[in-house]
Design an enzyme around this catalytic site. Structure first.
Site, PDB file in Angstrom:
ATOM      1  N   ASP A 142      46.825  30.175  40.050  1.00 15.66           N
ATOM      2  CA  ASP A 142      46.895  31.670  39.465  1.00 15.66           C
ATOM      3  C   ASP A 142      47.634  31.912  38.226  1.00 15.66           C
ATOM      4  OD1 ASP A 142      47.282  34.544  39.750  1.00 15.66           O
ATOM      5  OD2 ASP A 142      48.984  34.312  41.044  1.00 15.66           O
ATOM      6  N   ASP A 163      43.879  37.275  34.377  1.00 13.30           N
ATOM      7  CA  ASP A 163      44.510  37.047  35.765  1.00 13.30           C
ATOM      8  C   ASP A 163      43.300  36.366  36.640  1.00 13.30           C
ATOM      9  OD1 ASP A 163      45.712  36.798  38.382  1.00 13.30           O
ATOM     10  OD2 ASP A 163      46.200  38.759  38.372  1.00 13.30           O
TER      11      ASP A 163
END
Length: 421
Positions: free
Chosen positions: A106, A293
């Site tokens: 992430d 992201d």
């Protein structure tokens, strides 16, 4: 003079030396928590219980005034994550002998955590748990940590351990052992934990993030990692490459955008255009800000802009904030383009619409979602996997920049993944 045999040996050594600077991690693509909740007819109830906007929850630290804090031992933490739409996962190992875990890689967070064998939550019972007592290299840290998710607090203790990512071993890595995982979303999650790849400024846990540890321990030739996300519907999800780029997967040139604020991988977004008829961000000389992201599936944007965009593409809102599209209209939908560093990245309807099967019927959802972050931090757009799966993305800590390049023809087919170390 170098003879033929010696020349061949030198070439092989050069190839091996180059290969050792790259660490490949294959990624798998699995149904998201949102999809699994929908199949179980529990999505509506879950979303009603966990509003307001899940994107706002994830990026709550961008808000000027913090209202919700978790205080433990004098440490204040505030981090609201949402992985309901996460679909791309990879494997890591902790300890000796190795204990394997599936994690979300992430770029929208920085900490590493996995469930502990002492976890008391229902979610932990459904996932691999770290057994500290079985590892000969485990070191107890003594500190506690807390991360505030949309469905509650994730609590745990901190430790240090050998970490294997791909084929490289990271020594004395700080990580969190979760002893309490909140909410029903973690029960259905197809991942055990999260490996954050943002800047150290985002970290909740005191200690070096994984990528920083790799750099500090000299495990990589370059302080760079790159993602190829494959969103063609197969289980193969692409790959994460530490230490450089795979030039066979993209077509030069690379468009480099400087990081505007260290924390998230945040860059300037010059404009968002919809078939030349609508434009966002263009009124400001500073453009907009965008967060790149990999831990979010959708593309997020300011509510007012995204509402206009949804109306323009003919998306119909549902009671739980999703937007439906008639699947037969996808081929005629307008192109949505993102202008970054004077380069336009265009998405067709086929690329920004999410298809799912429910009761043997195909349903189609808009890949755009509203997020409202007030100034001075906002407005902010979130370039999640709907965007990133269409391009090769590169994250350069040496120069604090994000690179984007168009995918090559080879990237359209599943790769034969090999380990270089």
């Amino acid at each position: 003079m170098v003879n033929g045999s010696m020349r061949t040996s030198l070439i092989l050594l050069a190839i091996v030396g180059f290969a050792q600077s790259l660490v490949r991690v294959p990624l798998s693509r699995l149904p998201s928590v949102r999809s699994r909740l929908r199949v179980a007819n529990q999505l509506d109830e879950f979303l009603r219980e966990h509003q307001p906007d899940v994107f706002s929850r994830r990026y709550a630290q961008c808000y000027p005034a913090a209202q919700h804090y978790l205080r433990m031992g004098g440490k204040s933490t505030e981090r609201l994550y949402n992985f309901m739409d996460a679909q791309f996962f990879g494997e890591i190992s902790l300890g000796k002998p190795e204990q394997n875990f599936t994690v979300v890689f992430d770029t929208g967070s920085t900490d590493l955590w996995v469930p502990s064998s002492y976890c008391v939550s229902q979610a932990c019972a459904m996932h691999h748990k770290f057994k500290a007592f079985e590892s000969s290299t485990y070191t107890h840290d003594g500190r506690v940590f807390g991360i505030h998710y949309g469905s509650g607090h994730l609590l745990g203790v901190m430790a240090r351990e050998e970490l294997k990512v791909g084929s490289v071993m990271v020594q004395n890595q700080v990580f969190g052992e979760a002893v309490y995982e909140p909410g029903f979303s973690f029960v259905l999650a197809q991942f055990d934990g999260v490996l954050g790849m943002g800047f150290p400024q985002l970290a909740e846990e005191l200690g070096s993030p994984v990528f920083d540890s790799m750099i500090a321990q000299g495990l990589l030739d370059e302080p760079v990692f790159s993602f190829y996300l494959n969103n063609n519907g197969s289980g193969f999800g692409g790959e994460l490459l530490f230490g450089g780029v795979d030039e066979t997967l993209f077509v030069p040139p690379i468009n480099w955008a400087p990081v505007t604020q260290k924390g998230y991988w945040q860059i300037r977004l010059d404009a968002v255009k919809v078939q030349g008829a609508l434009s966002f961000c263009y009124r400001s000389t500073k453009g907009c800000q965008a967060i790149v992201d990999t831990g979010t599936s959708l593309i997020g944007g300011p509510a007012r802009d995204v509402l206009l965009l949804q109306q323009f593409i003919g998306a119909t809102p549902t009671a739980v904030g999703e937007y439906l599209i008639d699947c037969v209209r996808i081929s005629s939908l307008p192109v949505v383009s993102f202008l970054i560093n004077n380069v336009e990245y265009s998405l067709t309807g086929e690329q920004y619409i999410r298809r799912e099967m429910l009761n043997n019927k195909e349903i189609c959802f808009s890949g755009f979602q509203s997020i409202d972050i007030p100034s001075p931090a906002g407005p902010v757009w979130i370039l999640g996997d709907v965007f990133l799966s269409q391009f090769y993305s590169i994250y350069d800590r040496g120069h604090n920049r994000v690179g984007l390049a168009h995918l090559s023809g080879r990237s359209q087919i599943p790769l034969q993944i090999t380990s270089y170390l």
